[in-house]
Write a protein that holds these residues in place. Structure first.
Motif, short mmCIF file in Angstrom:
data_model
loop_
_atom_site.label_atom_id
_atom_site.label_comp_id
_atom_site.label_asym_id
_atom_site.label_seq_id
_atom_site.Cartn_x
_atom_site.Cartn_y
_atom_site.Cartn_z
N ILE A 18 41.32 41.26 39.55
CA ILE A 18 41.55 42.32 40.53
C ILE A 18 43.05 42.64 40.64
O ILE A 18 43.44 43.81 40.68
CB ILE A 18 40.98 41.91 41.91
CG1 ILE A 18 39.46 41.91 41.87
CG2 ILE A 18 41.48 42.86 43.00
CD1 ILE A 18 38.81 41.25 43.06
N ASP A 19 43.88 41.62 40.70
CA ASP A 19 45.33 41.85 40.78
C ASP A 19 45.82 42.66 39.58
O ASP A 19 46.67 43.55 39.72
CB ASP A 19 46.08 40.52 40.83
CG ASP A 19 46.04 39.87 42.21
OD1 ASP A 19 45.49 40.49 43.13
OD2 ASP A 19 46.57 38.75 42.35
N THR A 20 45.31 42.34 38.40
CA THR A 20 45.73 43.05 37.19
C THR A 20 45.25 44.49 37.21
O THR A 20 45.99 45.41 36.83
CB THR A 20 45.21 42.33 35.93
OG1 THR A 20 45.65 40.97 35.95
CG2 THR A 20 45.72 43.00 34.66
N LEU A 21 44.04 44.70 37.68
CA LEU A 21 43.52 46.07 37.80
C LEU A 21 44.32 46.87 38.83
O LEU A 21 44.64 48.05 38.61
CB LEU A 21 42.04 46.04 38.18
CG LEU A 21 41.06 45.58 37.11
CD1 LEU A 21 39.68 45.37 37.70
CD2 LEU A 21 41.00 46.60 35.97
N LEU A 22 44.64 46.24 39.94
CA LEU A 22 45.42 46.93 40.97
C LEU A 22 46.79 47.34 40.45
O LEU A 22 47.31 48.40 40.81
CB LEU A 22 45.58 46.03 42.20
CG LEU A 22 44.35 45.87 43.11
CD1 LEU A 22 44.61 44.80 44.17
CD2 LEU A 22 44.00 47.19 43.78
N ALA A 23 47.36 46.49 39.60
CA ALA A 23 48.70 46.77 39.06
C ALA A 23 48.71 48.02 38.18
O ALA A 23 49.76 48.65 38.02
CB ALA A 23 49.21 45.57 38.27
N ALA A 193 42.73 38.30 32.00
CA ALA A 193 42.78 39.39 32.99
C ALA A 193 43.33 40.67 32.36
O ALA A 193 42.81 41.78 32.63
CB ALA A 193 43.65 38.98 34.18
N ALA A 194 44.34 40.55 31.52
CA ALA A 194 44.93 41.72 30.87
C ALA A 194 43.94 42.40 29.93
O ALA A 194 43.85 43.64 29.89
CB ALA A 194 46.19 41.32 30.11
N ILE A 195 43.19 41.60 29.19
CA ILE A 195 42.22 42.17 28.25
C ILE A 195 41.05 42.81 29.00
O ILE A 195 40.56 43.88 28.61
CB ILE A 195 41.72 41.09 27.27
CG1 ILE A 195 42.85 40.69 26.31
CG2 ILE A 195 40.52 41.58 26.49
CD1 ILE A 195 43.32 41.80 25.38
#
Length: 317
Positions: A18-23, A193-195
């Motif tokens: 979620i944090d990565t998507l929010l970024a 998370a990045a992928i």
């Protein structure tokens, strides 16, 4: 910008994603949760929706307008995968385009009873798409989190340290005798998370198997890297395959750290079960994941095992 729903969004891996998507600042994100107790933990910029996974109508209503549904539902308490099956049915009824079930581990589940629910979900997804594809889905499979080799040190924002059969802190490891060349896939939580975020943005059709291969190494290579980084030889316990198959772990140590998803009652003997399961499944190829998403995103640079662990262990006792 599309709507992404995250089931089980209060879990550790879910929060990393979620944090990565929010970024990326690209999507509308809704977290589905069983409890209001976690509302205080909701990241800013997301909507929190309490749902009943046994209420089909409630799930369908919660998923209206959703493009992509990511599941991180806990499987230990629901080995039959009933909640996730209900989620799949609701996703189809609500017109969700894409779904990723709760995976984030090995390709195979042999000798890993705590992941039995994954096989049930995989079979159900094949079943609902048997005659025609009604729900596009992907199985995100990164192997074991490389971060666990940093135990007891935390290397991710949300995912807590866990022990593995490679104990860099105490300079020891467990291998199956005669199977030192068994393959492990080790990928950092951050890379996973990045992928996943890249896959969410990907406009083509998802592959059903989403292998994420950060590092493909043998047991002996993991030990050699550990000895080099830690500057001392490791003590290696050689477990006999026949002992493991009979449920016996004749080693000087086993996993002791309890995962937060495992209750006190469940944990009795669980460390031994997981140790045996990881060892047996690895020699049967379960941890040798494929690389579909490496191929889909060839420009992405994964954390290399030696570089990552050298940074982690530098200056540590």
């Amino acid at each position: 910008m599309v709507k992404i729903a995250v089931a089980g969004g209060s879990g550790q891996v879910a929060r990393e994603v979620i944090d990565t998507l929010l970024a990326t600042n690209k999507h509308y994100i809704a977290i589905l949760s069983r409890s209001e107790a976690s509302l205080k933990d909701a990241p800013s910029g997301v909507r929190w929706r309490v749902v009943n996974y046994d209420d089909q109508g409630d799930l369908v209503e919660a998923l209206r307008g959703t493009h992509t549904l990511l599941s991180f539902l806990q499987l230990l308490s629901d080995p039959e995968g009933r909640s996730q099956k209900n989620l799949i049915d609701a996703a189809i009824a609500a017109g969700v385009k894409r779904f990723a079930p709760s995976e984030y581990g090995s390709a195979g589940t042999i000798n890993m009873p705590w992941w039995a629910g994954k096989e049930n979900t995989r079979e159900y997804l094949r079943k609902v798409n048997r005659n025609k594809k009604v729900l596009e889905y992907i199985l995100f499979q990164p192997g074991l989190f490389l971060d666990y080799l940093a135990f007891p040190y935390k290397t991710a924002k949300h995912v807590d340290p866990l022990q593995s059969v490679f104990d860099y802190y105490n300079g020891r490891a467990i291998v199956v005798d005669g199977h030192e060349d068994a393959i492990m896939t080790l990928t950092t939580v951050g890379d996973v998370a990045a992928i996943v975020a890249r896959a969410v943005d990907y406009e083509g059709e998802w592959p059903e198997i989403g292998g994420i291969r950060g590092n493909r190494v043998t047991f002996s290579q993991v030990i050699q890297i550990g000895e080099k980084i830690r500057g001392r030889p490791f003590t290696v316990d050689n477990a006999k395959k026949e002992d493991l198959e009979s449920g016996t772990l004749n080693t000087s140590w086993a996993l002791e750290k309890r995962h937060p998803a495992v209750s006190e009652e469940q944990y009795a003997g669980f460390g031994k079960t997981v140790s045996i399961g990881i060892l047996l499944s690895s020699i049967k190829g379960a941890c040798d994941v494929s690389d579909e998403l490496n191929q889909l995103f060839p420009d992405y640079s994964f954390n290399k095992i030696e570089d990552f662990l050298t940074r982690v262990w530098k200056g540590k006792p």
